[in-house]
Motif scaffolding. Structure first.
Motif, PDB file in Angstrom:
ATOM      1  N   GLU A  69      33.622  38.731  34.888  1.00 24.22           N
ATOM      2  CA  GLU A  69      33.457  37.289  35.085  1.00 24.22           C
ATOM      3  C   GLU A  69      33.930  36.483  33.866  1.00 24.22           C
ATOM      4  O   GLU A  69      34.313  35.321  33.995  1.00 24.22           O
ATOM      5  CB  GLU A  69      31.994  36.940  35.420  1.00 24.22           C
ATOM      6  N   ASP A  70      33.928  37.136  32.685  1.00 23.66           N
ATOM      7  CA  ASP A  70      34.375  36.419  31.471  1.00 23.66           C
ATOM      8  C   ASP A  70      35.797  35.876  31.625  1.00 23.66           C
ATOM      9  O   ASP A  70      36.159  34.888  30.988  1.00 23.66           O
ATOM     10  CB  ASP A  70      34.269  37.326  30.227  1.00 23.66           C
ATOM     11  N   ARG A  71      36.607  36.515  32.435  1.00 23.14           N
ATOM     12  CA  ARG A  71      37.955  35.982  32.699  1.00 23.14           C
ATOM     13  C   ARG A  71      38.105  35.683  34.186  1.00 23.14           C
ATOM     14  O   ARG A  71      39.128  35.983  34.792  1.00 23.14           O
ATOM     15  CB  ARG A  71      39.022  36.940  32.186  1.00 23.14           C
ATOM     16  N   ASN A  72      37.028  35.110  34.730  1.00 23.33           N
ATOM     17  CA  ASN A  72      37.059  34.615  36.110  1.00 23.33           C
ATOM     18  C   ASN A  72      37.487  35.674  37.129  1.00 23.33           C
ATOM     19  O   ASN A  72      38.200  35.374  38.086  1.00 23.33           O
ATOM     20  CB  ASN A  72      37.970  33.381  36.172  1.00 23.33           C
ATOM     21  N   THR A 113      39.612  38.212  37.042  1.00 19.78           N
ATOM     22  CA  THR A 113      41.060  38.382  37.236  1.00 19.78           C
ATOM     23  C   THR A 113      41.558  39.741  36.733  1.00 19.78           C
ATOM     24  O   THR A 113      42.760  39.951  36.593  1.00 19.78           O
ATOM     25  CB  THR A 113      41.847  37.287  36.489  1.00 19.78           C
ATOM     26  N   TYR A 114      40.629  40.653  36.440  1.00 22.70           N
ATOM     27  CA  TYR A 114      41.066  41.963  35.939  1.00 22.70           C
ATOM     28  C   TYR A 114      39.962  42.986  36.204  1.00 22.70           C
ATOM     29  O   TYR A 114      38.847  42.633  36.601  1.00 22.70           O
ATOM     30  CB  TYR A 114      41.383  41.897  34.437  1.00 22.70           C
ATOM     31  N   PRO A 132      46.942  34.368  39.158  1.00 27.36           N
ATOM     32  CA  PRO A 132      46.194  34.489  37.907  1.00 27.36           C
ATOM     33  C   PRO A 132      45.808  35.918  37.508  1.00 27.36           C
ATOM     34  O   PRO A 132      45.239  36.124  36.442  1.00 27.36           O
ATOM     35  CB  PRO A 132      44.927  33.677  38.210  1.00 27.36           C
ATOM     36  N   VAL A 133      46.103  36.897  38.365  1.00 27.64           N
ATOM     37  CA  VAL A 133      45.539  38.243  38.159  1.00 27.64           C
ATOM     38  C   VAL A 133      46.381  39.042  37.157  1.00 27.64           C
ATOM     39  O   VAL A 133      47.609  38.991  37.183  1.00 27.64           O
ATOM     40  CB  VAL A 133      45.454  38.993  39.508  1.00 27.64           C
ATOM     41  N   GLN A 134      45.684  39.767  36.282  1.00 29.30           N
ATOM     42  CA  GLN A 134      46.355  40.657  35.316  1.00 29.30           C
ATOM     43  C   GLN A 134      47.317  41.582  36.068  1.00 29.30           C
ATOM     44  O   GLN A 134      46.927  42.198  37.065  1.00 29.30           O
ATOM     45  CB  GLN A 134      45.281  41.459  34.580  1.00 29.30           C
ATOM     46  N   ALA A 135      48.541  41.699  35.550  1.00 33.66           N
ATOM     47  CA  ALA A 135      49.619  42.314  36.336  1.00 33.66           C
ATOM     48  C   ALA A 135      49.256  43.694  36.899  1.00 33.66           C
ATOM     49  O   ALA A 135      49.537  43.986  38.062  1.00 33.66           O
ATOM     50  CB  ALA A 135      50.885  42.405  35.498  1.00 33.66           C
ATOM     51  N   ASP A 136      48.603  44.549  36.114  1.00 38.87           N
ATOM     52  CA  ASP A 136      48.358  45.913  36.612  1.00 38.87           C
ATOM     53  C   ASP A 136      47.180  45.980  37.592  1.00 38.87           C
ATOM     54  O   ASP A 136      46.884  47.050  38.129  1.00 38.87           O
ATOM     55  CB  ASP A 136      48.150  46.894  35.443  1.00 38.87           C
TER      56      ASP A 136
END
Ligand SMILES: *Cc1c(COP(=O)(O)O)cnc(C)c1O
Length: 360
Positions: free
Chosen positions: A123-126, A128-129, A287-291
Motif C-alpha cells: 500500500e505504501d506505493r498504492n 503498484t508492485y 502505474p504498475v512496476q514493469a515486472d
C-alpha cells in the motif's frame, strides 16, 4: 450476430465458438430433447459432462493425482472464508500478502477466524508492485500462506510463485488461472471464481492437495467443508449444471487452441503489445512496476481525465466495450483474458492512437 470486443473484468467475454455451441445445444442437448439445465445432475449424460470437464482441466493444467478438483458455488469470495475454516484452527496464525483490493478482502474475512499476519504490504506505493519475497515477515508456525496471484483491479501480477517451504501455499487465481501453464505441485490450495477465464459466474474452481482435506473445524457447515465436495464429486447438493457445462466447453476450447503453452504465447503477445503502446505514448500511462504488470488486466490513465467519458463513448461507438476502470482507481482498464482475440487488442491500440491524435 453483432459482437463487440468486450474488455470487461468480469463477468468477462466467453469465446464465440463456445457461445455458438451453447446456442445450438440449448433446445435439444445431446439428443435428450431437453436443455442441459433441465436434466438431472445425477443423469448419466450430465455426469459424463462433469467428469469430462474435470479431466480436460486436469489435462490443461497437468494437475497431479494427489490433488482433488472441487466445484463449489459462492465464487472466490466464499473461498475467503472456506480457506481459513478448512485449513486452520481457532486462533492459529495465518500469513497473508497484501497487494490490493482482493487480498485486502481475503484478509478481512480470514481475520474473523484466525490471527492474520500480513507478511508484506504494497500500500505504501498504492498497490503498484509485489514486495520481493526476501522482505516478507512470515510467522513461525502459520497454517498457510495466502496470496492473490493477480490483483484484478490494480492490474498487478506476481512475477514469481512464492516459496512457502513446508507451509501450504494458498492462492486466489480468479483472474489469471488458465492464462499460462502452472506448476500445481507448488500449491496447497488454488481457487478461482469462474467469470474471468472459466465461464459464467456460479461455479468456483478449487484445486486442493489431498492431505489438506478433512481438516475443517468441527463447526464448519457441511457445504463449506472441502471434503464434502471431494467425497461427492461436488454433487452433495445440486450443482450449477449449466455453468459446469459451459466451463467444460471452455476447457475443450482451450485444448483446441493447443493447450496452455499456446494460449500463453498469445496472452504474452497481447499484453506486450498493449503495454508497448501505452509506454510509447505520452498520453497514456500505466502505474504498475514493469515486472509486476498483469497479462490479464491492463489499467491505464489518460493525460487529461476530463476526456475519460469521451474516450469511453468513442470506444463504445467503435465496438470496444467495458473499458471503464474500477471505481476505486479510476481511468481505464482493459481486461484481456483468454477469450479476447489478438485482433481485439489490435483494435484497441488503433483506437487509442487515433484518440490521442484527435484529442491529445
Ligand atoms: C473477481 C475476483 C474475486 C471475486 O470473485 P467472486 O466470484 O465475485 O466472488 C476474488 N478475487 C479475485 C482476484 C477476483 O478477480
Amino acid at each position: 450476430m453483432s459482437r463487440v470486443f468486450n474488455f470487461s473484468a468480469g463477468p468477462a467475454a466467453i469465446p464465440d465458438t463456445v457461445l455458438e455451441r451453447i446456442r445450438q445445444d440449448i433446445p435439444d442437448w445431446n439428443g435428450t430433447g431437453m436443455s442441459v439445465m433441465e436434466v438431472s445432475h445425477r443423469s448419466k449424460e450430465f455426469v459424463e459432462v462433469a467428469e469430462k470437464a474435470e479431466q480436460d482441466l486436469r489435462d490443461l493444467l497437468a494437475i497431479p493425482d494427489d490433488y482433488s478438483v472441487l466445484f463449489p458455488q459462492g465464487g472466490a469470495t466464499l473461498q475467503f472464508s472456506m480457506v481459513p475454516l478448512n485449513l486452520s484452527s481457532k486462533g492459529q496464525a495465518v500469513d497473508y500478502v497484501r497487494t490490493g483490493s482482493w487480498s485486502k478482502k481475503a484478509i478481512a474475512e480470514a481475520a474473523k477466524y484466525c490471527e492474520v499476519n500480513v507478511v508484506a504490504d504494497s500500500e505504501d506505493r498504492n498497490f503498484t508492485y509485489v514486495p520481493p519475497q526476501d522482505s516478507w515477515k512470515r510467522s513461525k508456525n502459520a497454517s498457510y500462506l495466502h496470496y492473490c496471484a493477480n490483483e484484478t483491479i490494480g492490474g498487478v501480477e506476481f512475477p514469481f510463485i512464492p516459496d512457502s517451504g513446508d507451509v501450504p501455499l494458498v492462492c486466489d487465481m480468479s483472474s489469471t488461472i488458465l492464462s499460462r501453464p502452472l506448476d500445481i505441485s507448488r500449491f496447497g490450495v488454488i481457487y478461482a471464481g469462474a467469470q474471468k477465464n472459466i465461464g459464467p459466474a456460479g461455479i468456483t474452481l478449487v484445486i486442493v492437495r489431498k492431505d489438506l482435506l478433512k481438516k475443517a473445524r468441527k463447526s464448519t457447515p457441511t457445504l463449506l467443508d472441502y471434503s464434502t465436495y471431494d467425497e461427492s464429486g461436488s454433487m452433495s447438493n445440486t450443482p450449477p449444471v449449466f455453468t459446469w457445462y459451459v466451463a467444460g466447453l471452455v476447457f475443450e476450447y482451450l485444448k483446441s487452441r493447443g493447450g496452455l503453452e499456446s494460449v500463453a504465447r498469445t496472452n504474452r503477445a497481447k499484453a506486450e503489445k498493449l503495454y508497448g503502446a501505452i509506454d510509447a505514448s505520452e498520453y497514456y500511462t500505466n502505474p504498475v512496476q514493469a515486472d509486476c504488470r498483469s497479462w490479464m488486466n491492463v489499467p491505464f490513465i489518460l493525460a487529461d481525465s476530463s476526456l475519460d467519458s469521451k474516450f469511453l463513448a468513442d470506444a463504445q461507438a467503435a465496438g470496444l466495450s467495458n473499458l471503464k476502470g474500477h471505481r476505486s482507481v479510476g481511468g481505464m482498464r482493459a481486461s484481456i483474458y483468454n477469450a479476447m482475440p489478438e485482433e481485439g487488442v489490435d483494435a484497441l491500440i488503433r483506437f487509442m492512437q487515433e484518440f490521442e491524435r484527435a484529442n491529445g
